[in-house]
Structure formats: C-alpha cells, structure tokens
Design an enzyme around this catalytic site. Structure first.
Site, PDB file in Angstrom:
ATOM      1  N   GLY A   1       0.847  -1.195   0.000  1.00 18.79           N
ATOM      2  CA  GLY A   1       0.000   0.000   0.000  1.00 18.79           C
ATOM      3  C   GLY A   1       0.879   1.239   0.000  1.00 18.79           C
ATOM      4  O   GLY A   1       1.514   1.559   1.002  1.00 18.79           O
TER       5      GLY A   1
ATOM      6  N   VAL B   1      -0.470   6.989   3.693  1.00 22.58           N
ATOM      7  CA  VAL B   1       0.195   6.497   4.897  1.00 22.58           C
ATOM      8  C   VAL B   1       1.446   5.691   4.544  1.00 22.58           C
ATOM      9  O   VAL B   1       2.537   5.949   5.063  1.00 22.58           O
ATOM     10  CB  VAL B   1      -0.781   5.646   5.744  1.00 22.58           C
ATOM     11  CG1 VAL B   1      -0.049   4.881   6.831  1.00 22.58           C
ATOM     12  CG2 VAL B   1      -1.816   6.551   6.370  1.00 22.58           C
TER      13      VAL B   1
ATOM     14  N   THR C   1      -6.030   1.315   9.394  1.00 20.86           N
ATOM     15  CA  THR C   1      -7.021   1.407  10.477  1.00 20.86           C
ATOM     16  C   THR C   1      -8.080   0.341  10.235  1.00 20.86           C
ATOM     17  O   THR C   1      -8.685   0.302   9.165  1.00 20.86           O
ATOM     18  CB  THR C   1      -7.669   2.803  10.474  1.00 20.86           C
ATOM     19  OG1 THR C   1      -6.628   3.772  10.592  1.00 20.86           O
ATOM     20  CG2 THR C   1      -8.654   2.957  11.612  1.00 20.86           C
TER      21      THR C   1
ATOM     22  N   GLU D   1      -2.696  14.542   7.662  1.00 19.37           N
ATOM     23  CA  GLU D   1      -2.227  15.007   6.361  1.00 19.37           C
ATOM     24  C   GLU D   1      -1.898  16.490   6.435  1.00 19.37           C
ATOM     25  O   GLU D   1      -2.526  17.248   7.171  1.00 19.37           O
ATOM     26  CB  GLU D   1      -3.273  14.711   5.289  1.00 19.37           C
ATOM     27  CG  GLU D   1      -3.344  13.229   5.024  1.00 19.37           C
ATOM     28  CD  GLU D   1      -4.374  12.853   3.976  1.00 19.37           C
ATOM     29  OE1 GLU D   1      -4.668  13.665   3.091  1.00 19.37           O
ATOM     30  OE2 GLU D   1      -4.890  11.726   4.070  1.00 19.37           O
TER      31      GLU D   1
ATOM     32  N   ALA E   1      -9.297   7.198  19.078  1.00 22.03           N
ATOM     33  CA  ALA E   1      -8.579   8.478  18.943  1.00 22.03           C
ATOM     34  C   ALA E   1      -9.271   9.340  17.882  1.00 22.03           C
ATOM     35  O   ALA E   1      -9.543  10.529  18.112  1.00 22.03           O
ATOM     36  CB  ALA E   1      -7.121   8.230  18.562  1.00 22.03           C
TER      37      ALA E   1
ATOM     38  N   CYS F   1     -10.765   9.680   6.830  1.00 25.22           N
ATOM     39  CA  CYS F   1     -10.844   8.763   7.967  1.00 25.22           C
ATOM     40  C   CYS F   1     -11.868   9.064   9.048  1.00 25.22           C
ATOM     41  O   CYS F   1     -12.492   8.139   9.559  1.00 25.22           O
ATOM     42  CB  CYS F   1      -9.467   8.636   8.591  1.00 25.22           C
ATOM     43  SG  CYS F   1      -8.329   7.830   7.450  1.00 25.22           S
TER      44      CYS F   1
HETATM   45  P1  NAD Z   1      -4.720   5.064   0.121  1.00 22.31           P
HETATM   46  O1  NAD Z   1      -5.977   4.698  -0.569  1.00 22.31           O
HETATM   47  O2  NAD Z   1      -4.064   6.363  -0.177  1.00 22.31           O
HETATM   48  O3  NAD Z   1      -3.627   3.920  -0.166  1.00 22.31           O
HETATM   49  C1  NAD Z   1      -3.886   2.566  -0.085  1.00 22.31           C
HETATM   50  C2  NAD Z   1      -3.131   1.848  -1.216  1.00 22.31           C
HETATM   51  O4  NAD Z   1      -3.230   0.446  -1.024  1.00 22.31           O
HETATM   52  C3  NAD Z   1      -3.673   2.134  -2.613  1.00 22.31           C
HETATM   53  O5  NAD Z   1      -2.680   2.744  -3.395  1.00 22.31           O
HETATM   54  C4  NAD Z   1      -4.071   0.746  -3.147  1.00 22.31           C
HETATM   55  O6  NAD Z   1      -3.795   0.579  -4.521  1.00 22.31           O
HETATM   56  C5  NAD Z   1      -3.203  -0.165  -2.313  1.00 22.31           C
HETATM   57  N1  NAD Z   1      -3.703  -1.532  -2.228  1.00 22.31           N
HETATM   58  C6  NAD Z   1      -4.926  -1.977  -1.846  1.00 22.31           C
HETATM   59  N2  NAD Z   1      -4.981  -3.305  -1.884  1.00 22.31           N
HETATM   60  C7  NAD Z   1      -3.772  -3.746  -2.291  1.00 22.31           C
HETATM   61  C8  NAD Z   1      -3.214  -5.044  -2.522  1.00 22.31           C
HETATM   62  N3  NAD Z   1      -3.934  -6.135  -2.296  1.00 22.31           N
HETATM   63  N4  NAD Z   1      -1.946  -5.117  -2.960  1.00 22.31           N
HETATM   64  C9  NAD Z   1      -1.219  -4.002  -3.180  1.00 22.31           C
HETATM   65  N5  NAD Z   1      -1.683  -2.750  -2.976  1.00 22.31           N
HETATM   66  C10 NAD Z   1      -2.948  -2.632  -2.528  1.00 22.31           C
HETATM   67  O7  NAD Z   1      -5.011   4.937   1.670  1.00 22.31           O
HETATM   68  P2  NAD Z   1      -4.283   5.733   2.872  1.00 22.31           P
HETATM   69  O8  NAD Z   1      -4.863   7.084   3.030  1.00 22.31           O
HETATM   70  O9  NAD Z   1      -2.811   5.574   2.740  1.00 22.31           O
HETATM   71  O10 NAD Z   1      -4.816   4.874   4.110  1.00 22.31           O
HETATM   72  C11 NAD Z   1      -4.372   3.545   4.323  1.00 22.31           C
HETATM   73  C12 NAD Z   1      -4.850   3.096   5.682  1.00 22.31           C
HETATM   74  O11 NAD Z   1      -4.278   3.938   6.697  1.00 22.31           O
HETATM   75  C13 NAD Z   1      -6.361   3.189   5.888  1.00 22.31           C
HETATM   76  O12 NAD Z   1      -6.769   2.120   6.680  1.00 22.31           O
HETATM   77  C14 NAD Z   1      -6.540   4.491   6.640  1.00 22.31           C
HETATM   78  O13 NAD Z   1      -7.695   4.471   7.460  1.00 22.31           O
HETATM   79  C15 NAD Z   1      -5.303   4.538   7.497  1.00 22.31           C
HETATM   80  N6  NAD Z   1      -4.856   5.881   7.889  1.00 22.31           N
HETATM   81  C16 NAD Z   1      -4.864   6.900   6.990  1.00 22.31           C
HETATM   82  C17 NAD Z   1      -4.388   8.158   7.359  1.00 22.31           C
HETATM   83  C18 NAD Z   1      -4.372   9.316   6.382  1.00 22.31           C
HETATM   84  O14 NAD Z   1      -4.020  10.400   6.789  1.00 22.31           O
HETATM   85  N7  NAD Z   1      -4.714   9.137   5.118  1.00 22.31           N
HETATM   86  C19 NAD Z   1      -3.870   8.360   8.638  1.00 22.31           C
HETATM   87  C20 NAD Z   1      -3.863   7.291   9.527  1.00 22.31           C
HETATM   88  C21 NAD Z   1      -4.353   6.052   9.134  1.00 22.31           C
HETATM   89  C1  UGA Z   2      -6.866  12.859  11.277  1.00 19.81           C
HETATM   90  C2  UGA Z   2      -6.197  12.766  12.654  1.00 19.81           C
HETATM   91  O1  UGA Z   2      -5.864  14.086  13.090  1.00 19.81           O
HETATM   92  C3  UGA Z   2      -4.929  11.904  12.597  1.00 19.81           C
HETATM   93  O2  UGA Z   2      -4.397  11.752  13.899  1.00 19.81           O
HETATM   94  C4  UGA Z   2      -5.294  10.531  12.032  1.00 19.81           C
HETATM   95  O3  UGA Z   2      -4.134   9.745  11.893  1.00 19.81           O
HETATM   96  C5  UGA Z   2      -5.946  10.700  10.681  1.00 19.81           C
HETATM   97  O4  UGA Z   2      -7.123  11.536  10.810  1.00 19.81           O
HETATM   98  C6  UGA Z   2      -6.423   9.424  10.083  1.00 19.81           C
HETATM   99  O5  UGA Z   2      -6.626   8.441  10.767  1.00 19.81           O
HETATM  100  O6  UGA Z   2      -6.619   9.467   8.867  1.00 19.81           O
HETATM  101  P1  UGA Z   2      -6.439  14.243   9.068  1.00 19.81           P
HETATM  102  O7  UGA Z   2      -7.810  13.778   8.705  1.00 19.81           O
HETATM  103  O8  UGA Z   2      -5.350  14.047   8.086  1.00 19.81           O
HETATM  104  O9  UGA Z   2      -5.958  13.516  10.403  1.00 19.81           O
HETATM  105  O10 UGA Z   2      -6.472  15.799   9.421  1.00 19.81           O
HETATM  106  P2  UGA Z   2      -7.020  16.627  10.682  1.00 19.81           P
HETATM  107  O11 UGA Z   2      -6.064  17.708  10.957  1.00 19.81           O
HETATM  108  O12 UGA Z   2      -7.403  15.764  11.800  1.00 19.81           O
HETATM  109  O13 UGA Z   2      -8.332  17.312  10.081  1.00 19.81           O
HETATM  110  C7  UGA Z   2      -9.473  16.563   9.767  1.00 19.81           C
HETATM  111  C8  UGA Z   2     -10.603  17.499   9.380  1.00 19.81           C
HETATM  112  O14 UGA Z   2     -11.076  18.210  10.524  1.00 19.81           O
HETATM  113  C9  UGA Z   2     -10.210  18.572   8.365  1.00 19.81           C
HETATM  114  O15 UGA Z   2     -11.253  18.764   7.448  1.00 19.81           O
HETATM  115  C10 UGA Z   2      -9.992  19.794   9.219  1.00 19.81           C
HETATM  116  O16 UGA Z   2     -10.164  20.980   8.510  1.00 19.81           O
HETATM  117  C11 UGA Z   2     -11.070  19.609  10.259  1.00 19.81           C
HETATM  118  N1  UGA Z   2     -10.800  20.304  11.537  1.00 19.81           N
HETATM  119  C12 UGA Z   2      -9.715  19.983  12.279  1.00 19.81           C
HETATM  120  C13 UGA Z   2     -11.693  21.275  11.984  1.00 19.81           C
HETATM  121  O17 UGA Z   2     -12.699  21.580  11.320  1.00 19.81           O
HETATM  122  N2  UGA Z   2     -11.447  21.892  13.169  1.00 19.81           N
HETATM  123  C14 UGA Z   2     -10.368  21.578  13.941  1.00 19.81           C
HETATM  124  O18 UGA Z   2     -10.211  22.179  15.033  1.00 19.81           O
HETATM  125  C15 UGA Z   2      -9.483  20.591  13.483  1.00 19.81           C
END
Ligand code: NAD
Ligand code: UGA
Length: 454
Positions: free
Chosen positions: A7, A11, A127, A160, A218, A271
């Site tokens: 992936g 992340v 997640t 992000e 969280a 998320c």
């Molecule tokens: P994403 O969609 O950007 O990336 C996931 C990747 O996995 C894709 O590129 C997809 O092609 C690949 N994939 C799926 N199945 C596959 C397989 N079988 N073999 C190879 N590649 C495969 O997702 P993301 O935003 O990176 O999130 C990934 C996980 O992390 C999710 O569970 C998300 O909830 C969690 N997470 C995301 C964030 C965030 O800020 N985006 C923060 C914390 C946790």
């Molecule tokens: C959030 C969490 O902050 C991360 O800890 C977690 O890892 C991640 O989700 C995840 O699991 O994907 P993210 O969604 O990237 O991170 O960004 P945030 O800064 O949390 O903002 C989320 C949304 O809430 C945005 O649309 C932001 O504008 C909004 N926000 C944030 C508000 O409207 N008010 C605030 O006070 C804070």
C-alpha cells in the site's frame, strides 16, 4: 533487515520514507498494485503532497527506499510486512455505509500466506475494526505451509499536511502484540526500529485489541471535539456570542485544552467519518446500540453543519442562488494537502449546484480533473461547475465568495481588487474563519462567518 509495505498511499509512502531515512541500514520496499501510483513515487512529482516529503524521498530513494509493483517478490524477501492498504466504508451488502470493507486486508493476508517461505512479522498499519488481527491470523494459519507468523498492530496517527512533522516527532507510537514469547520478540523488533528516533517513553505497547481499538477511539474523540464546537457555532450565531472567543475561553482549561476546537464548515478527510461509522457499527455488533447511537451523532452533526453552510449562502443571497456565480476558494479537505476525500467542499458544491448556482472552484493543489470527478459532472448540474486557475479568476463577476479550505495564501489575497470585480452586494462566506472580517466589512463586503455575527 528487510521491510516491505503493501500500500503506497498517503500512509504507506510517508511512513516508509521516514523509516528509510532514520534507518539507512534497513531496506524498505513499498509496493502497490496501482502501477500509476508507483510510477509517480518513482518520478519527480510524488503522488502525495506533504511539506518536507520530497526531500526525504529524494534522499532515500534508490539507496534503501524502493517503490515497485512487485508485491509477491517483496513479500518473499521481507522480514517485516507492513499492511497499509485502504479500508474504506463498505458500499454493498451487510453493513453497507457503516462497516469497514476488509477485502483488501484479506487479500493481502492470502497473498502473504501463499508467498511466505520464511518467518514474517505482519504489521497492521491500516485502520481496522478491533479483532481484525484475529482474522489475519486465521487466514495465515489456514493457508501457510509451516511458516511462523506474528501479527502486530501499529496504527498510524499522522495527519495530512503535517505528515512529516508528525512522523518525525510523534506524540506516541502505539504497538500492540500478543503476550506470547514470539509475540514479545516481534513487538521488541518493531520497538527497536522506532526507538532509533522516537524517545522510548513515547513508544506505548499494549495488547493487540487495545491497540486496534485505540486508533478508532482516537479519531472518534478528535472528530467529536469538532462536532461539539460546530454545534456551539450554531448557538453562537443565534446569540451573538463568538465561537472563536468561546473556544479560546474553554480551551484555557487545561482539562479541555486548546487544540481541535476550530469551528468550520465541517470536518472532512478520508478517515474521521469512516472510522466513526465503523466504531458505531462495531458497538451495534457487540450489542451496544446506545453507544453506537452516541458516536453516530458526531457524524450526523457534521452532515448538518455542511448542509447548514449552503443554506446560509442561499438565505443571504435573497433566497436564490440560481444562475448566480459563487466562487469557491479551496477544495482540499484541509490546507497543505492535495487530498479531497470527504472534503466538505464536495457537499457544498453539490448543494449549490442543486440550487442551480454557477460554481467556480479554485484550489492551489487540487487539479480540475479531480474537482470534476469528486463533484460528479455527468448531469446538467455538473455543467454549471467550472474550475479557475487563480482565486482572482474565480471571484471575477461572482456574487459571493465561499472559503472552504484554510490555505494561508487566501489570507494574502487583495480583497479590494476582488471586491471591485464582483457583483454587488458582494458576499464573503468564511467557512474557516480565516479572513479578517472587519477589514472585509470595511471594504464593503457582506460577511458571514462560522459561529459569529460580523
Ligand atoms: P490510500 O488509498 O491512499 O492507499 C492505499 C493503497 O493500497 C492504494 O494505493 C491501493 O492501490 C493499495 N492496495 C490496496 N490493496 C492492495 C493489494 N492487495 N496489494 C497491493 N496494494 C494494494 O489509503 P491511505 O490514506 O494511505 O490509508 C491507508 C490506511 O491507513 C487506511 O486504513 C486508513 O484508514 C489509514 N490511515 C490513513 C491516514 C491518512 O491520513 N490518510 C492516517 C492514519 C491512518
Ligand atoms: C486525522 C487525525 O488528526 C490523525 O491523527 C489521524 O491519523 C488521521 O485523521 C487518520 O486516521 O486518517 P487528518 O484527517 O489528516 O488527520 O487531518 P485533521 O487535521 O485531523 O483534520 C481533519 C478534518 O477536521 C479537516 O477537514 C480539518 O479541517 C477539520 N478540523 C480539524 C476542523 O474543522 N477543526 C479543527 O479544530 C481541526
């Protein structure tokens, strides 16, 4: 030691780049079935925009950081396999619209079982619902040919837009493992990797289920704070209290704290919504409907806040926006990212188009193609959507400007110039409370903000 991460998304890419930077002796291979994404990771323009990420990838790529589509080969070679695939909300069948769709996780577990010929540590980075490690272990045990597997949970907490800073100095790293000799050894292996740059007291170890559940909790707590302050923003508008003043006043209480109290047009991102829906679904599954409903209200409040924003625009513009030009500044779900997943801007644009407005969007990091795809341009409503190359172009001739992402650059815009080019009376709807409202009012704008009367 060799690590592979399945992936290469928001992340997988940044987390593995950080490990590669901090541990030059470890070979890190990030694999994905999406060839376009991998090609981008190997190019000059990375698929993920994050401040500071380009430099780290450039430093490590080709040295000990590699991006490829060779998933099976990487699994065979690796000692540790991070699973960082997407876990979206299920859109079909049982649990549609709420449960997590775990087919990508399951598919990875099956591929690992097929390919592995030496012991592996599998690390859940995605997640996932609590108890997923049990599913992974069952699939591995049923399909592996005598290979030993250990499964760890190591959820990611980066946000992000600040991913590099968050990875460099995390509040904590959470690792859950089994309390067996093999589980303890695996856990220690992963602790040792993070301990290269994260102070040991910030590395929290728990059992598998606490770690899996803590990630959902969280995100639920963070989103709950936003829905709470957003609910109060509506009351502030009705009472002439100022939500930013209220947030500041309550945030001074050290038990409440100042962060995540910024009222807005609504939270977005891939998320928060998905994880709360998943948490709520799990509660229901475990026979706790009251708990499920409690958490679901956080998402319901957010949906209301997004709809309420468009309603305010329509009401202020004399109850009709039909054929009026509305400039939307910002489309990403927050500043400093090109990610638009679940962005409030998508809902606001759709609602405005549904009211027959002419919507012109500008975002400094999101492509026109992405904006059109997200809003959906197949019908007559979509035909009234356009994308501008600058904020000034978007605002030219507009009846109203709606700020939906808090990009710093919007604060520096020349609003005298923008006002001069707009249809009068000219409105600003600040969905982020980003701008200087008094200055805008002085220019002549009618200003509507979140949770305050300007
Ligand atoms: P994403 O969609 O950007 O990336 C996931 C990747 O996995 C894709 O590129 C997809 O092609 C690949 N994939 C799926 N199945 C596959 C397989 N079988 N073999 C190879 N590649 C495969 O997702 P993301 O935003 O990176 O999130 C990934 C996980 O992390 C999710 O569970 C998300 O909830 C969690 N997470 C995301 C964030 C965030 O800020 N985006 C923060 C914390 C946790
Ligand atoms: C959030 C969490 O902050 C991360 O800890 C977690 O890892 C991640 O989700 C995840 O699991 O994907 P993210 O969604 O990237 O991170 O960004 P945030 O800064 O949390 O903002 C989320 C949304 O809430 C945005 O649309 C932001 O504008 C909004 N926000 C944030 C508000 O409207 N008010 C605030 O006070 C804070």
């Amino acid at each position: 030691m060799k690590i592979c991460c399945i992936g290469a998304g928001y992340v997988g890419g940044p987390t593995m780049a950080m490990i590669a930077k901090q541990a030059p002796d470890i070979e890190v291979r990030v694999v994905d079935m999406n060839a376009t994404r991998i090609a981008a990771w190997n190019s000059e323009v990375l698929p993920v925009y994050e401040p500071g990420l380009d430099e780290i990838v450039k430093e490590c790529r080709g040295r000990n950081l590699f991006f490829s589509t060779e998933v099976r080969e990487a699994i065979r070679a690796a000692d540790i396999i991070f699973v960082s695939v997407n876990t979206p909300t299920k859109t079909y069948g049982v649990g549609a619209g709420r449960a997590a769709d775990l087919r990508f996780i399951e598919s990875v577990a099956r591929t690992v079982a097929e390919e592995a010929t030496s012991p592996k540590i599998i690390v859940e980075k995605s997640t996932i619902p609590v108890k997923t490690a049990g599913t992974i272990k069952t699939i591995l045990a049923a399909n592996a040919r005598g290979v030993a597997f250990e499964v760890l949970s190591n959820p990611e907490f980066l946000a992000e837009g600040t991913a590099v800073a968050d990875l460099l100095a995390p509040d904590r790293v959470l690792i859950g493992g089994e309390r067996t000799p093999g589980g303890e050894r695996a856990l220690q292996t992963l602790v040792d990797i993070y301990a290269r740059w994260v102070p040991r007291e910030r590395i929290v170890t728990t059992n598998l289920w606490s770690s899996e559940l803590s990630k959902l909790v969280a995100n639920a707590f963070l989103a709950q704070r936003i829905s709470s302050i957003n609910s109060i923003s509506a009351l502030c508008e009705a009472t002439e209290a100022d939500v930013d003043e209220v947030a500041n006043a309550i945030g001074k209480d050290s038990r409440i704290g100042p962060k995540f109290l910024k009222a807005s047009v609504g939270f977005g991102g891939s998320c928060f919504q998905k994880d709360i829906l998943n948490l709520s679904y799990l509660c229901e599954h475990f026979g706790l409907p009251e708990v499920a409903e409690y958490w679901h209200s956080v998402v319901a409040m957010n949906d209301w806040q997004k709809r309420r924003f468009t309603t305010r625009i329509v009401q202020a513009l004399f109850n009709t926006v039909a054929d009026k030009r509305i400039a939307v500044l910002g489309f990403a779900f927050k500043k400093d990212t090109n990610d638009t997943r679940e962005s409030a801007a998508i809902n606001v644009c759709r609602d405005l188009l549904g009211e027959r407005a002419q919507v012109v969007v500008y975002d400094p990091k999101v492509s026109a193609e992405e904006i059109r795809r997200d809003v959906g341009c197949a019908d007559a409503d979509g035909a009234r959507l356009s994308v501008a190359a600058s904020a000034y172009e978007a605002c030219e001739g507009a009846h109203a400007v709606a700020v939906l992402t808090e990009w710093d650059a919007f604060k520096a815009l020349d609003f005298e110039k923008i006002y001069a080019g707009m249809t009068k009376p000219a409105f600003v709807f600040d969905g982020r409370n980003l701008l200087d409202h008094a200055a805008l009012a002085k220019i002549g704008f009618r200003v509507e903000a979140i949770g305050k009367v300007v």
